[in-house]
Write a protein that holds these residues in place. Structure first.
Motif, mmCIF file in Angstrom:
data_model
loop_
_atom_site.group_PDB
_atom_site.id
_atom_site.type_symbol
_atom_site.label_atom_id
_atom_site.label_comp_id
_atom_site.label_asym_id
_atom_site.label_seq_id
_atom_site.Cartn_x
_atom_site.Cartn_y
_atom_site.Cartn_z
ATOM 1 N N LEU A 282 0.843 -1.310 -0.103
ATOM 2 C CA LEU A 282 0.020 -0.116 -0.076
ATOM 3 C C LEU A 282 0.870 1.319 0.019
ATOM 4 C CD1 LEU A 282 -2.877 1.557 0.384
ATOM 5 C CD2 LEU A 282 -2.456 1.109 2.728
ATOM 6 N N PHE A 283 0.680 1.968 -1.116
ATOM 7 C CA PHE A 283 1.646 3.183 -1.058
ATOM 8 C C PHE A 283 0.720 4.474 -0.736
ATOM 9 C CE2 PHE A 283 4.144 0.542 -3.624
ATOM 10 C CZ PHE A 283 5.475 0.997 -3.808
ATOM 11 N N SER A 284 1.183 5.575 -0.258
ATOM 12 C CA SER A 284 0.465 6.580 0.242
ATOM 13 C C SER A 284 1.530 7.791 0.337
ATOM 14 C CB SER A 284 -0.287 6.231 1.596
ATOM 15 O OG SER A 284 -1.018 7.897 2.023
ATOM 16 N N GLY A 285 0.858 9.069 0.545
ATOM 17 C CA GLY A 285 1.820 10.119 0.751
ATOM 18 C C GLY A 285 1.436 10.590 2.164
ATOM 19 N N ILE A 286 2.467 10.853 2.983
ATOM 20 C CA ILE A 286 2.484 11.224 4.159
ATOM 21 C C ILE A 286 1.427 12.300 4.142
ATOM 22 C CG2 ILE A 286 3.870 12.279 6.013
ATOM 23 C CD1 ILE A 286 6.230 10.933 4.878
ATOM 24 N N GLY A 287 0.607 12.376 5.062
ATOM 25 C CA GLY A 287 -0.432 13.364 5.242
ATOM 26 C C GLY A 287 -1.810 13.195 4.787
ATOM 27 N N ARG A 288 -1.914 11.732 4.116
ATOM 28 C CA ARG A 288 -3.262 11.541 3.164
ATOM 29 C C ARG A 288 -4.077 10.548 3.939
ATOM 30 N NH1 ARG A 288 -4.297 14.381 -0.688
ATOM 31 N NH2 ARG A 288 -5.780 12.774 -1.339
ATOM 32 N N LEU B 251 3.093 1.453 -11.501
ATOM 33 C CA LEU B 251 2.352 2.733 -12.399
ATOM 34 C C LEU B 251 1.661 2.296 -13.550
ATOM 35 C CD1 LEU B 251 5.531 5.237 -11.910
ATOM 36 C CD2 LEU B 251 3.377 4.932 -10.258
ATOM 37 N N GLU B 252 2.071 1.477 -14.132
ATOM 38 C CA GLU B 252 1.367 1.008 -15.344
ATOM 39 C C GLU B 252 0.073 0.293 -15.217
ATOM 40 O OE1 GLU B 252 4.309 -1.447 -17.165
ATOM 41 O OE2 GLU B 252 5.174 0.052 -18.440
ATOM 42 N N GLY B 253 0.162 -0.692 -13.995
ATOM 43 C CA GLY B 253 -0.915 -1.363 -13.552
ATOM 44 C C GLY B 253 -2.117 -0.287 -13.289
ATOM 45 N N LEU B 254 -1.705 0.718 -12.352
ATOM 46 C CA LEU B 254 -2.518 1.638 -11.675
ATOM 47 C C LEU B 254 -3.103 2.865 -12.832
ATOM 48 C CD1 LEU B 254 -0.852 3.181 -8.510
ATOM 49 C CD2 LEU B 254 -3.065 2.036 -8.610
ATOM 50 N N GLY B 255 -2.380 3.025 -13.815
ATOM 51 C CA GLY B 255 -2.699 4.000 -14.823
ATOM 52 C C GLY B 255 -3.691 3.575 -15.889
ATOM 53 N N ALA B 256 -3.742 1.968 -16.000
ATOM 54 C CA ALA B 256 -4.915 1.473 -16.562
ATOM 55 C C ALA B 256 -6.323 1.237 -15.896
ATOM 56 C CB ALA B 256 -4.377 -0.094 -17.021
ATOM 57 N N ILE B 257 -6.093 1.614 -14.804
ATOM 58 C CA ILE B 257 -7.479 1.284 -13.966
ATOM 59 C C ILE B 257 -8.231 2.763 -13.985
ATOM 60 C CG2 ILE B 257 -8.533 1.086 -11.620
ATOM 61 C CD1 ILE B 257 -6.167 -0.625 -11.139
ATOM 62 N N GLN C 211 -9.958 6.655 -12.147
ATOM 63 C CA GLN C 211 -8.961 7.309 -11.093
ATOM 64 C C GLN C 211 -7.578 7.065 -11.265
ATOM 65 O OE1 GLN C 211 -10.534 4.317 -10.600
ATOM 66 N NE2 GLN C 211 -10.117 3.579 -8.539
ATOM 67 N N GLY C 212 -7.145 5.864 -11.991
ATOM 68 C CA GLY C 212 -5.853 5.431 -12.220
ATOM 69 C C GLY C 212 -4.731 6.573 -12.429
ATOM 70 N N PRO C 213 -4.912 7.269 -13.601
ATOM 71 C CA PRO C 213 -3.911 8.347 -14.034
ATOM 72 C C PRO C 213 -3.806 9.423 -12.817
ATOM 73 C CG PRO C 213 -5.375 7.896 -15.894
ATOM 74 C CD PRO C 213 -6.017 7.166 -14.677
ATOM 75 N N ALA C 214 -4.917 9.678 -12.299
ATOM 76 C CA ALA C 214 -4.638 10.714 -11.054
ATOM 77 C C ALA C 214 -3.732 10.037 -10.059
ATOM 78 C CB ALA C 214 -5.905 11.313 -10.373
ATOM 79 N N ILE C 215 -4.053 8.645 -9.751
ATOM 80 C CA ILE C 215 -3.355 8.243 -8.516
ATOM 81 C C ILE C 215 -1.849 8.177 -8.904
ATOM 82 C CG2 ILE C 215 -2.684 5.775 -7.159
ATOM 83 C CD1 ILE C 215 -5.926 5.711 -7.546
ATOM 84 N N VAL C 216 -1.344 7.897 -10.244
ATOM 85 C CA VAL C 216 -0.122 7.720 -10.925
ATOM 86 C C VAL C 216 0.598 8.960 -10.507
ATOM 87 C CG1 VAL C 216 1.368 7.489 -12.866
ATOM 88 C CG2 VAL C 216 -0.535 5.728 -12.368
ATOM 89 N N ARG C 217 -0.086 10.342 -10.893
ATOM 90 C CA ARG C 217 0.331 11.584 -10.817
ATOM 91 C C ARG C 217 0.718 11.781 -9.303
ATOM 92 N NH1 ARG C 217 -3.571 12.485 -14.964
ATOM 93 N NH2 ARG C 217 -4.688 13.282 -13.258
#
Length: 184
Positions: free
Chosen positions: A37-43, A110-116, A119-125
């Motif tokens: 599970l990846f996340s940004g600190i503060g999320r 990143l490729e897997g997320l981008g294909a979903i 919301q995927g492309p926004a998560i990749v960004r």
């Protein structure tokens, strides 16, 4: 001594584990199983495993279900030292704190997320931005509690918030990943 990924979570010197919940799109589960599970600190990606946290995740599942999304809840047993309470509106959120050096972002993730979509492309960004800013953290997949995850989602079916077929698919995803590891 702090727990490190792959160590026993119950050995001497390990910080006690807390159960935390993460509501996510069913299509993200294979990626979380593979990469963590990846996340940004503060999320605040995790909710407390208590009644308030369960109510919060039920609300997320219901709200996203009305939009037609298949949202499931994953349960993680996380060393308490790896979390901090986060200030967020529901009052049940937890942030991951970086117990390890900042993670790299696997291209396949990143490729897997981008294909979903959608919301995927926004998560990749977001992941790319958090990585660049040094705010990206990762919870290794070893901390996912499969049985607790299935139990939480079966409760959502009983409450009429989730289809039984969604939990059946989640069960197959979780067991397929375990069987793939056993066959390696």
């Amino acid at each position: 001594m702090e727990a490190t990924p792959g160590e026993s979570r119950k050995g001497p010197g390990c910080s006690p584990a807390v159960t935390l919940l993460h509501a996510t799109d069913l299509r993200h589960v294979p990626l979380i199983l593979a990469y963590g599970l990846f996340s940004g600190i503060g999320r605040a990606p995790l909710a407390s495993g208590g009644e308030r946290g369960k109510a919060y995740t039920r609300e997320i599942v219901a709200r996203q279900g009305r939009k037609g999304w298949e949202i499931v809840v994953l349960a993680f047993d996380v060393p308490a030292a790896w979390t901090t309470e986060a200030e967020e509106p529901a009052g049940v959120g937890f942030d991951l704190v970086p117990p390890l050096p900042p993670p790299t972002l696997p291209l396949r993730l990143l490729e897997g997320l981008g294909a979903i979509l959608p919301q995927g492309p926004a998560i990749v960004r977001a992941f790319t931005e958090w990585h660049r800013e040094g705010r990206l953290v990762r919870l290794p997949p070893v901390y996912l509690d499969r049985l607790a995850s299935l139990s939480v989602n079966e409760g959502l079916v009983e409450a009429g918030l989730l289809l039984a077929s969604t939990v059946s698919l989640l069960d197959r995803i979780l067991h397929r990943e375990v069987n793939d590891q056993l066959n390696d």
